[in-house]
Design a protein around this motif. Structure first.
Motif, PDB file in Angstrom:
ATOM      1  N   PRO A   1       0.828  -1.207   0.000  1.00  0.00           N
ATOM      2  CA  PRO A   1       0.000   0.000   0.000  1.00  0.00           C
ATOM      3  C   PRO A   1       0.859   1.252   0.000  1.00  0.00           C
ATOM      4  CG  PRO A   1       0.055  -0.969   2.188  1.00  0.00           C
ATOM      5  CD  PRO A   1       0.778  -1.918   1.284  1.00  0.00           C
ATOM      6  N   ARG A   2       0.283   2.326  -0.545  1.00  0.00           N
ATOM      7  CA  ARG A   2       0.918   3.645  -0.531  1.00  0.00           C
ATOM      8  C   ARG A   2       0.120   4.553   0.396  1.00  0.00           C
ATOM      9  NH1 ARG A   2       0.268   4.257  -6.833  1.00  0.00           N
ATOM     10  NH2 ARG A   2      -1.738   3.468  -6.089  1.00  0.00           N
ATOM     11  N   ARG A   3       0.604   5.757   0.614  1.00  0.00           N
ATOM     12  CA  ARG A   3      -0.089   6.680   1.517  1.00  0.00           C
ATOM     13  C   ARG A   3      -1.528   6.914   1.066  1.00  0.00           C
ATOM     14  NH1 ARG A   3       3.657   9.479   4.928  1.00  0.00           N
ATOM     15  NH2 ARG A   3       2.161  11.124   5.383  1.00  0.00           N
ATOM     16  N   GLU A   4      -1.724   7.014  -0.240  1.00  0.00           N
ATOM     17  CA  GLU A   4      -3.075   7.295  -0.746  1.00  0.00           C
ATOM     18  C   GLU A   4      -4.025   6.110  -0.582  1.00  0.00           C
ATOM     19  OE1 GLU A   4      -0.369   6.885  -4.477  1.00  0.00           O
ATOM     20  OE2 GLU A   4      -0.216   7.629  -2.400  1.00  0.00           O
ATOM     21  N   ASP A   5      -3.485   4.943  -0.248  1.00  0.00           N
ATOM     22  CA  ASP A   5      -4.329   3.766  -0.026  1.00  0.00           C
ATOM     23  C   ASP A   5      -4.856   3.674   1.406  1.00  0.00           C
ATOM     24  OD1 ASP A   5      -4.070   2.591  -2.653  1.00  0.00           O
ATOM     25  OD2 ASP A   5      -2.010   2.069  -2.103  1.00  0.00           O
ATOM     26  N   ILE A   6      -4.357   4.522   2.289  1.00  0.00           N
ATOM     27  CA  ILE A   6      -4.762   4.457   3.694  1.00  0.00           C
ATOM     28  C   ILE A   6      -6.179   5.006   3.839  1.00  0.00           C
ATOM     29  CG2 ILE A   6      -4.291   5.310   6.017  1.00  0.00           C
ATOM     30  CD1 ILE A   6      -1.318   5.304   5.290  1.00  0.00           C
ATOM     31  N   LEU A   7      -7.062   4.177   4.379  1.00  0.00           N
ATOM     32  CA  LEU A   7      -8.473   4.545   4.547  1.00  0.00           C
ATOM     33  C   LEU A   7      -8.728   5.242   5.871  1.00  0.00           C
ATOM     34  CD1 LEU A   7     -10.018   1.192   3.269  1.00  0.00           C
ATOM     35  CD2 LEU A   7      -9.771   3.331   1.992  1.00  0.00           C
ATOM     36  N   SER A   8      -7.934   4.934   6.863  1.00  0.00           N
ATOM     37  CA  SER A   8      -8.054   5.577   8.169  1.00  0.00           C
ATOM     38  C   SER A   8      -6.741   5.380   8.900  1.00  0.00           C
ATOM     39  CB  SER A   8      -9.210   4.968   8.975  1.00  0.00           C
ATOM     40  OG  SER A   8      -9.384   5.638  10.212  1.00  0.00           O
ATOM     41  N   CYS A   9      -6.320   6.394   9.636  1.00  0.00           N
ATOM     42  CA  CYS A   9      -5.080   6.309  10.399  1.00  0.00           C
ATOM     43  C   CYS A   9      -5.356   6.827  11.806  1.00  0.00           C
ATOM     44  CB  CYS A   9      -3.972   7.121   9.722  1.00  0.00           C
ATOM     45  SG  CYS A   9      -2.380   7.004  10.567  1.00  0.00           S
ATOM     46  N   TRP A  10      -5.114   6.016  12.796  1.00  0.00           N
ATOM     47  CA  TRP A  10      -5.431   6.405  14.163  1.00  0.00           C
ATOM     48  C   TRP A  10      -4.307   6.010  15.112  1.00  0.00           C
ATOM     49  CZ3 TRP A  10      -6.118   1.403  16.075  1.00  0.00           C
ATOM     50  CH2 TRP A  10      -6.603   0.464  15.166  1.00  0.00           C
ATOM     51  N   VAL A  11      -4.318   6.669  16.255  1.00  0.00           N
ATOM     52  CA  VAL A  11      -3.188   6.604  17.182  1.00  0.00           C
ATOM     53  C   VAL A  11      -3.707   6.345  18.591  1.00  0.00           C
ATOM     54  CG1 VAL A  11      -1.217   7.867  18.129  1.00  0.00           C
ATOM     55  CG2 VAL A  11      -1.941   8.268  15.757  1.00  0.00           C
ATOM     56  N   GLY A  12      -3.047   5.449  19.308  1.00  0.00           N
ATOM     57  CA  GLY A  12      -3.345   5.222  20.715  1.00  0.00           C
ATOM     58  C   GLY A  12      -2.156   5.587  21.582  1.00  0.00           C
ATOM     59  N   LEU A  13      -2.422   6.115  22.762  1.00  0.00           N
ATOM     60  CA  LEU A  13      -1.374   6.451  23.720  1.00  0.00           C
ATOM     61  C   LEU A  13      -1.341   5.383  24.810  1.00  0.00           C
ATOM     62  CD1 LEU A  13      -1.926  10.294  24.149  1.00  0.00           C
ATOM     63  CD2 LEU A  13      -0.293   9.130  22.657  1.00  0.00           C
ATOM     64  N   ARG A  14      -0.233   4.684  24.922  1.00  0.00           N
ATOM     65  CA  ARG A  14      -0.103   3.628  25.931  1.00  0.00           C
ATOM     66  C   ARG A  14       0.292   4.241  27.275  1.00  0.00           C
ATOM     67  NH1 ARG A  14       3.165   2.122  21.662  1.00  0.00           N
ATOM     68  NH2 ARG A  14       2.334   0.506  20.282  1.00  0.00           N
ATOM     69  N   PRO A  15      -0.387   3.866  28.358  1.00  0.00           N
ATOM     70  CA  PRO A  15      -0.004   4.377  29.687  1.00  0.00           C
ATOM     71  C   PRO A  15       1.060   3.499  30.334  1.00  0.00           C
ATOM     72  CG  PRO A  15      -2.044   3.154  29.873  1.00  0.00           C
ATOM     73  CD  PRO A  15      -1.636   3.085  28.413  1.00  0.00           C
TER      74      PRO A  15
END
Length: 529
Positions: A333-347
């Protein structure tokens, strides 16, 4: 056996109950995995429990996991045998207690070097031995042809074979909702959009909370014999409040680490098995996990000092994920193929003498602390071990004299709301597109609501939106499209397009501020520029 009808979650009734309650045995701050697990454990023992969450349940880290129920192959490689053994045991418990939300999953580790098969195979056999009777399937060696069959689109050049082992996967946000609803089923009062604005102290001891309704600004004072701070990466804020009341300072407990996930179309890995890269170019682990009709690529482990509710990926993190995926996928995949990008913060729990940048080496074990004034704080850990963490928290509360040493823990075999008795062969895998499977035994109640035959999108009916409001605490478009159904995390652009229709249904159901415009802006931020 007839299943009990879903409990209503009408907000006015919940707030009325809050105002009428003279006191609780236990007040929990934080509606993520840790806090909800504590609420379920305590309520199932017969304690009077209130849990408050300043945003929506699982708004933070607990909806942004890699969706794995696992012992942790990487932690075994680090020598953390105790954590892995506990997690493997808890993995089986979770699969039993929430079979509609957690499933076994086969992982395939391709081997390109001659030494990789024997080396990683031996480690995974040890993983099986640690699991013992809790194992989900035997590790086995695969030929080159078997690996390519199991992982279509895998790069074949230089491939020698592979190793397959078993772990599990789950729907994290819907598991959090099941915990909230299970706590309520056992008598707990559970409220989202209700912030802990302050601690109540009497004679130098924590005696309750000052709460603020995030929708109206109204304040409530709640008395409790025990207060548990389970706010994830944000626990240090409440700890600091507690220390200031006594004229003390307090050192931070959490060393936040950021994990980025990129979601792409299933065409990049059209299989029901997951791909595991055990060691990337910089020594990390990379997963490609089929989930709800898409594929999750991730994750990273990057130190971060600020604590936003909507963290965004650093450019180098996305570059790392795509670069590593390109090493293993024939058509990457390339950047334009990304459908959603999300981030979690680990405690992650900050070790003494910790140096910035070392978060990938920090233990994933949890810690429980009781302050001089009696504030109980829990942080660290991982989704797989949430139940054991909760049991440990209550043990600390009892040892400190904050809760009575009464009924024993009941959660080892406590089935969560929605758990059903379907045979494994009758359950669709979690790699299948989302739909009815996330509701389990609640599905007949969903189908009985108005709009069950009117689809807003594939896998989302009007009735599902109504059920989210009436029985799952949903208040906004984001609540519905991010955490009752997972469309924001699967395809952000499609989710943004559904905001007006969902908002209209929420208004019909009595939600005064569904916030479609704010959700549209949020959804577009999940797209990669």
């Amino acid at each position: 056996m007839a299943m009990p009808a879903p409990l209503p979650t009408r907000r006015a009734d919940l707030l009325e109950r809050l105002a009428a309650a003279p006191a609780f045995d236990l007040a929990v701050v934080g509606g993520g995995a840790s806090g909800l697990g504590v609420a379920v454990d305590a309520a199932s023992r017969g304690l009077q429990v209130v849990l408050v969450e300043s945003h929506d349940f699982a708004k933070g880290t607990s909806s942004r996991a890699t969706k794995l129920v696992h012992g942790g192959v990487r932690y075994l490689a680090q020598g953390n045998v105790g954590l892995v053994r506990e997690a493997l045991h808890e993995r089986t418990t979770l699969l039993h207690n929430a079979p509609h939300l957690a499933r076994p999953l086969a992982f395939v580790m391709p081997c390109y070097a001659l030494w990789e098969g024997p080396f990683y195979g031996a480690g995974l056999k040890a993983y099986d031995l640690l699991a013992g009777d809790a194992g989900l399937g035997a590790t086995r060696f695969l030929s080159r042809a078997q690996v390519l069959s199991a992982l279509p689109n895998l790069r074949g050049q230089g491939l020698r074979g592979g190793v397959q082992y078993w772990d599990g996967q789950f729907d994290d946000a819907r598991l959090a909702l099941a915990l909230a609803r299970t706590a309520a089923r056992h008598g707990a009062l559970v409220l989202n959009y209700c912030a802990a604005a302050g601690l109540l102290h009497e004679n130098g001891r924590v005696a309750g909370l000052v709460l603020e309704d995030r929708e109206t600004g109204a304040r409530h004072t709640v008395r409790a014999g025990c207060v548990v701070n389970a706010a994830g990466v944000w626990v240090d804020a409440l700890r600091a409040q507690d220390a200031r009341a006594a004229g003390r300072g307090v050192a931070p407990l959490v060393a936040p680490s950021q994990g980025v996930h990129a979601v792409v179309d299933r065409a990049f890995l059209p299989t029901d098995r997951a791909l595991l890269v055990p060691r990337t170019a910089d020594g990390r682990v990379l997963f490609a996990v089929p989930w709800l009709g898409k594929v999750i690529l991730g994750t990273t482990d990057t130190p971060r000092q600020d604590l936003p509710y909507e963290p965004r990926p650093f450019a180098e993190e996305l570059d790392f994920i795509l670069r590593e995926a390109a090493r293993y996928l024939a058509r990457p995949p390339r950047r334009e193929d990304i459908l959603s990008c999300w981030v979690g913060l680990r405690p992650l729990v900050r070790p003494s003498g910790d140096e910035a940048g070392a978060t990938k080496n920090i233990s994933r074990e949890h810690t429980v602390q009781v302050s001089r004034s009696g504030l109980v704080t829990v942080t660290g850990g991982k989704w797989t071990t949430y139940r054991a963490m909760a049991e440990d928290v209550l043990r600390h509360c009892q040892d400190a004299g904050l809760l009575p040493a009464g009924a024993p823990c009941r959660t080892q075999r406590l089935r969560l709301v929605g758990a059903d008795d379907l045979l494994p062969r009758d359950r669709p895998p979690l790699s299948a597109p989302q739909g009815r499977q996330g509701y389990g035994s609640d599905w007949p109640a969903v189908a009985a609501l108005p709009g069950s035959g009117r689809m807003l999108d594939a896998g989302l009916s009007e009735a599902m939106v109504r059920f989210a409001v009436r029985h799952e605490y949903a208040r906004t478009v984001e609540d519905v499209l991010a955490r009752r159904v997972r469309l924001l995390f699967l395809d952000a652009r499609r989710a943004a397009g559904l905001a007006p229709a969902v908002a209209g249904l929420l208004r019909e159901e009595g939600c005064p501020a569904p916030a479609p415009e704010a959700f549209r802006d949020l959804a577009l931020s999940y797209l990669v520029a």
